[in-house]
Design a protein around this motif. Sequence first.
Motif: not given
Length: 349
Positions: A198-201, A215-217, A336-344
């Motif tokens: 995913g996108e990892d800025p 913000v959501a997480i 959202w799945k990318w964000q949740i699975d990869n918090p860092n």
Amino acid sequence: MRVLVTGAAGFIGSHTVLELLNAGYDVICIDNFSNSIADEKGEAVSLTRVSQLTGKQIPFKKCDVCDEKELEEIFKTEKIDAVIHFAALKAVGESVQLPLAYYRNNIVASLNLIAMCKKYEVRNFIFSSSATVYGTPEKLPIDESCRVGVGITNPYGQTKYMMEQILRDVGAAPGENWNMILLRYFNPVGAHPSGRIGEDPKGVPNNLMPYVSQVAIGKLPVLTIYGDQWETKDGTGVRDFIHVVDLAKGHVKALERMDKKGSIGTEVFNLGTGTGYSVKEMVTAMEKASGRTIPSKVGPPRVGDIASVYCDPSLALEKLEWKAELGLEEMCRDLWKWQIDNPNGFLAA
Ligand code: WQD
């Protein structure tokens, strides 16, 4: 066909490598890790995950396209039939602060690459361009015949516009027989449905959706909406958000067109959905996908922003037999799945 992919470890590059492999293409991937993460063995973390997802080996070499020696080593040692050129700096705001870095990385590097293609007789070239080249849109929806280069408000957009002109001139030189496809991306968002890439800025995200997702997480406290008095459906900015998987598949279709048609000269295509969503609509969609509340406040308009940008994607459908298939729900679900699975992001947990 074996495809050299520059910037392959990045957001759009890694998703495109996955789709190329799934479509049966061979790849050779390069990246300088300026906007992606290497593991302890010097491999690209995103591409290791693509290899796991596809079950295919991914030849990779660390290489800075700005370095002619490093680049020529790749052309000398690797079989290359086509190039997809993603490697570039792409933060609009940063480009205003660091114009020289942007002209060097986005123009000089691209000149190195196209010169190397000419030297080694590689005639198939796909260029990652951007809707930013339309500057202040002449009309909406934007089609490929619309004016470009007028009202571009930042060096990043200028580099994409200039490279398009340079590639057109190179492609038009007599007796050269180039096949060039310039792909103008609208707003790429989302992530692969597996949640593995995913996108990892780096740092605080410049773009809307990575910011909204953080913000959501709870990584960021509140979203600032840059103006709610725009001439749009709800006063907030409207953009043509496109799922990164659809965008990646557009590159495969472009390659297939070169494969099938042989000599096509230089062609330009919008890669967007043709639907504009507002900032408020994106926030609502992300709240639905995440089940979280996304606090926001209204701030002043961002310098260089415009009210609405969305495209007419019909030329890509006609010539590339491509159109975006994933909608807002999938964009937010997969982000959202990318964000949740990869918090860092790609950094180890
Ligand atoms: C989208 C909307 C903002 C952040 C840029 C580049 C473009 C391409 C995509 C590379 C706008 C609003 C944003 C925030 C906000 N990149 N916004 N709060 O500016 O359309 O396009 O990224 O190719 O070339 O120009 O994308 O995501 O920055 O903004 O309200 O914290 O969200 O005002 O209306 P943009 P964006």
